[in-house]
Design a protein around this motif. Structure first.
Motif, short mmCIF file in Angstrom:
data_model
loop_
_atom_site.label_atom_id
_atom_site.label_comp_id
_atom_site.label_asym_id
_atom_site.label_seq_id
_atom_site.Cartn_x
_atom_site.Cartn_y
_atom_site.Cartn_z
N PHE A 43 1.45 38.42 -13.66
CA PHE A 43 2.35 38.25 -14.81
C PHE A 43 3.50 39.25 -14.76
CE2 PHE A 43 -1.49 36.54 -17.31
CZ PHE A 43 -1.25 35.26 -16.83
N ALA A 47 7.56 38.57 -14.51
CA ALA A 47 8.53 39.17 -15.42
C ALA A 47 9.67 39.84 -14.65
CB ALA A 47 7.84 40.19 -16.32
N GLN A 62 7.29 37.68 -21.49
CA GLN A 62 6.26 37.55 -20.47
C GLN A 62 5.33 38.75 -20.49
OE1 GLN A 62 5.76 35.05 -18.25
NE2 GLN A 62 4.26 36.04 -16.93
N TYR A 66 1.90 37.51 -22.22
CA TYR A 66 0.92 37.23 -21.18
C TYR A 66 0.13 38.48 -20.78
CZ TYR A 66 2.59 32.49 -20.55
OH TYR A 66 2.90 31.18 -20.75
#
Length: 202
Positions: A43, A47, A62, A66
């Motif tokens: 993740f 980003a 993000q 996440y």
């Protein structure tokens, strides 16, 4: 974020390799806790790619959503289940792994071919600086109902995960009251024996 073309290319290659390596670690790692941490690395790499595309709000979302919410929720569910059962290797595991590798390699080749052969449009115009204002405007006006439905859905999934993880502590329907109270009671601390001399002093 405006960087030179060489720096952008090098950063994209580094982030892409980080994302692919972390994703492979998520799939191939036997420890589920390590897989969850590596998922957070995936993740974060995504980003970083968003930052290279001048999508600052999407990159921050993000990380916040996440990494800070979904990944933490996954770790919370793993820690809450806390199963001590060891996985036994199956005799035909190598067949499944071989088939999985072939499917993943086929998808990788297909996506790579599509990315290389597609004529991607390139715009030299500078991005707008008020993207956060526009996203907030549309998020709380035109897309307010889907936003609220998504939050309710996440809340329902979190409650369901907690109930499934704590099912072993829920008593069955129709059991006597004594067994119900025993199932919900914490184990008492063992008391130390007191000698008669200590009883006289008390």
């Amino acid at each position: 974020m405006d960087l030179a073309e060489g720096v952008q290319s090098a950063s994209f290659v580094i982030l892409a390799f980080m994302m692919i390596g972390a994703a492979l670690g998520v799939v191939l790692n036997y420890n589920i806790v390590h897989s969850a941490f590596l998922l957070g690395g995936v993740f974060i790499s995504i980003a970083g790619i968003y930052l290279l595309l001048n999508a600052d709000f999407v990159a921050s979302a993000q990380v916040l959503i996440y990494v800070g919410a979904i990944n933490v929720l996954i770790l919370f569910a793993i820690m809450l289940v806390n199963k001590q059962q060891e996985f036994k290797p199956l005799p035909s595991t190598w067949i499944r792994r071989t088939f999985t590798v072939l499917v993943c390699m086929g998808l990788f080749i297909l996506l790579s071919t599509m990315a290389l052969t597609t004529p991607w449009p390139y715009s030299s115009a500078t991005p707008s600086s008020n993207t956060i204002t526009l996203i907030g405007k549309y998020l709380f006006s035109d897309f307010l109902l889907p936003f609220e439905l998504a939050s309710v859905l996440l809340l329902m999934s979190m409650v369901g995960a907690i109930i499934l993880a704590r099912r072993e502590y829920i008593p069955d329907i129709g059991t006597p009251t004594s067994s119900t109270s025993k199932a919900l009671k914490l184990p008492e601390r063992t008391r130390e024996l007191i000698s008669p001399i200590q009883e006289e002093n008390l």
